[in-house]
Design an enzyme around this catalytic site. Structure first.
Site, PDB file in Angstrom:
ATOM      1  NE  ARG A 117      -3.861  -2.085   2.004  1.00 54.19           N
ATOM      2  CZ  ARG A 117      -3.914  -2.954   2.631  1.00 54.19           C
ATOM      3  NH1 ARG A 117      -3.172  -2.989   3.673  1.00 54.19           N
ATOM      4  NH2 ARG A 117      -5.051  -3.964   2.746  1.00 54.19           N
ATOM      5  CE  LYS A 139      -1.737  14.085 -14.003  1.00 54.31           C
ATOM      6  NZ  LYS A 139      -1.975  14.360 -15.246  1.00 54.31           N
ATOM      7  CD  GLU A 181       5.310  17.591 -22.221  1.00 51.44           C
ATOM      8  OE1 GLU A 181       4.654  18.614 -21.531  1.00 51.44           O
ATOM      9  OE2 GLU A 181       4.475  16.485 -22.331  1.00 51.44           O
ATOM     10  CE  LYS A 230       4.061  17.920 -13.562  1.00 52.87           C
ATOM     11  NZ  LYS A 230       4.313  16.780 -14.225  1.00 52.87           N
ATOM     12  CD  GLU A 240      -4.873  16.529 -15.223  1.00 54.16           C
ATOM     13  OE1 GLU A 240      -4.065  15.744 -14.983  1.00 54.16           O
ATOM     14  OE2 GLU A 240      -5.588  16.349 -16.408  1.00 54.16           O
ATOM     15  NE  ARG A 244      -0.622  16.958 -12.422  1.00 52.62           N
ATOM     16  CZ  ARG A 244       0.011  16.450 -11.609  1.00 52.62           C
ATOM     17  NH1 ARG A 244      -0.149  16.015 -10.312  1.00 52.62           N
ATOM     18  NH2 ARG A 244       1.069  15.589 -11.861  1.00 52.62           N
ATOM     19  CG  ASN A 248      -3.510  17.715 -19.868  1.00 54.37           C
ATOM     20  OD1 ASN A 248      -2.694  17.026 -19.742  1.00 54.37           O
ATOM     21  ND2 ASN A 248      -4.431  17.669 -18.830  1.00 54.37           N
ATOM     22  CG  HIS A 251      -0.440  17.188 -23.754  1.00 53.33           C
ATOM     23  ND1 HIS A 251       0.341  18.440 -23.427  1.00 53.33           N
ATOM     24  CD2 HIS A 251       0.388  16.236 -23.227  1.00 53.33           C
ATOM     25  CE1 HIS A 251       1.543  18.162 -23.144  1.00 53.33           C
ATOM     26  NE2 HIS A 251       1.746  16.631 -22.670  1.00 53.33           N
ATOM     27  CG  HIS A 255      -3.067  12.726 -25.673  1.00 52.68           C
ATOM     28  ND1 HIS A 255      -3.678  13.185 -24.540  1.00 52.68           N
ATOM     29  CD2 HIS A 255      -1.856  12.325 -25.124  1.00 52.68           C
ATOM     30  CE1 HIS A 255      -2.862  13.230 -23.513  1.00 52.68           C
ATOM     31  NE2 HIS A 255      -1.646  12.941 -24.020  1.00 52.68           N
ATOM     32  CG  HIS A 268       4.611  13.101 -25.192  1.00 55.01           C
ATOM     33  ND1 HIS A 268       3.141  12.849 -25.516  1.00 55.01           N
ATOM     34  CD2 HIS A 268       4.626  13.878 -24.335  1.00 55.01           C
ATOM     35  CE1 HIS A 268       2.534  13.542 -24.708  1.00 55.01           C
ATOM     36  NE2 HIS A 268       3.429  14.234 -24.062  1.00 55.01           N
TER      37      HIS A 268
HETATM   38  N1  GLY Z   1       2.049  15.425 -17.369  1.00 53.11           N
HETATM   39  C1  GLY Z   1       0.936  16.331 -16.956  1.00 53.11           C
HETATM   40  C2  GLY Z   1       0.778  16.214 -15.187  1.00 53.11           C
HETATM   41  O1  GLY Z   1       1.834  15.937 -14.608  1.00 53.11           O
HETATM   42  O2  GLY Z   1      -0.132  16.602 -14.935  1.00 53.11           O
END
Ligand code: GLY
Length: 359
Positions: A117, A139, A181, A230, A240, A244, A248, A251, A255, A268
């Site tokens: 966990r 993430k 990015e 960030k 998010e 957040r 994107n 993106h 995508h 990417h």
């Molecule tokens: N890669 C986008 C984020 O970390 O929210």
């Protein structure tokens, strides 16, 4: 050297991000100091292992090597990593250390989030993309046959070690993928942090040659600036639910292109750059920005020499956008530029978007 700190207030949790360009030979001791005598395993990307295992010199029996490539971020390898950690009898106070790009960070981080966990986790990103995006903010995920990153968690690391010397061995394609990015942060700077005074767009414009040449002083400055932005975003909105989403930018279209080209034809970052150009066009058509700002942005992008990607009929990419995991009840979500270094979320139905792109 630049030491930053992430402070997730809702979890009462802070962790350091160390950014430097010191000799890589000193990194092992810094990581082990962070582990404070606890047991650990290291999950290495194969290419990074071949290049740096001698310098880093971790004990062989504590190392798991993951082959290179996005397709390795799968359920099978996730279970293999868990088995490896179980076989080493790690306890929750011990550490999983990920050394590699986004694939290794994501899969090792997801294993860390579920092992007992949640076991301590350290990120050592070795690609520009991982340094400025995936290693920061918690993430973690794996891919399934149903799509990318559909199984995952928000799981913050204990520490992140960014050493810009890893960039020297990164091939140009991967480096420019990360730059996609990085350039993105220029266009969203003021939305990430209204008080930011870096003026990243200016920095990119003035230093593009040094950036393309991986100048280590400039890259340390640039990476620090992106990571600081960030951090601001993640501290405000870890899961998010609002702010957040601006990360994107570019993106939604990216995508769709990645999916249409089977995730193999383009990197990417190349797709994100194309997505940024697409968003700029949409914004002009919606009168959110004027042509002058679009020219300024296009001019900066052009300096980084991205080749144009193949185009698709609008119906094709719009159909994919409607099934994107970030789409909501019949709406496609776009982050669009609104002012210098600022963006905002807009929603379109498939029909609205089709009319707009055909305008
Ligand atoms: N890669 C986008 C984020 O970390 O929210």
């Amino acid at each position: 050297m630049n030491n930053l700190e992430v402070n997730i207030k809702s979890k009462n949790k802070t962790y350091p991000i160390y950014i430097d360009n010191h000799d890589i030979s000193g990194l092992k001791n810094k990581i082990l100091k962070e582990c404070n005598g606890k047991n650990f395993v290291v999950i290495f990307n194969q290419k990074v292992y071949k290049l740096y295992s001698k310098i880093l010199d971790f004990p062989k029996d504590k190392i798991f090597v993951l082959k290179d490539g996005e397709k390795e971020k799968n359920q099978k390898n996730y279970l293999k990593i868990l088995d490896f950690v179980l076989s080493k009898k790690l306890k929750r106070e011990d550490y999983i250390i990920a050394i590699g790009g986004g694939v290794v960070g994501d899969i090792a981080g997801f294993a860390a989030s579920t092992y007992m966990r949640g076991i301590n986790f350290i990120q050592v990103p070795t690609t520009l993309l991982a340094m400025t995006d995936s290693s920061v903010g918690g993430k973690v995920a794996i891919n399934t046959k149903y799509g990318k990153n559909l199984v995952g968690a928000f799981y913050q690391p204990k520490a992140v070690f960014i050493n810009t010397n890893f960039l020297k061995s990164l091939d140009l394609n991967q480096y420019k993928s990360g730059l996609g990015e990085v350039i993105k942060y220029g266009f969203i700077e003021k939305s990430c942090n209204p008080d930011s005074e870096v003026n990243l767009l200016n920095f990119l414009n003035e230093n593009y040659e040094k950036i393309l040449n991986k100048d280590s002083y400039i890259m340390e400055k640039l990476i620090s600036a992106c990571v600081e932005l960030k951090i601001k975003v993640v501290e405000n909105d870890e899961k998010e639910s609002g702010l957040r989403k601006i990360l994107n930018y570019g993106h939604t279209y990216a995508h769709a292109v990645e999916k249409l080209t089977n995730y193999t034809k383009y990197t990417h970052g190349e797709c994100v750059i194309e997505g940024i150009k697409f968003a700029l066009n949409l914004s002009v058509k919606q009168n959110l920005i004027d042509k002058e700002y679009q020219f300024l942005c296009s001019d900066i992008i052009q300096k980084f020499n991205y080749k144009p990607l193949m185009t698709f009929p609008a119906q094709k990419y719009i159909q994919i956008m409607t099934t994107d995991k970030k789409a909501t009840a019949n709406h496609i979500n776009f982050i669009l530029p609104t002012q210098y270094a600022q963006v905002q979320e807009y929603k379109f139905t498939a029909e609205e978007l089709l009319n707009l792109v055909q305008k």
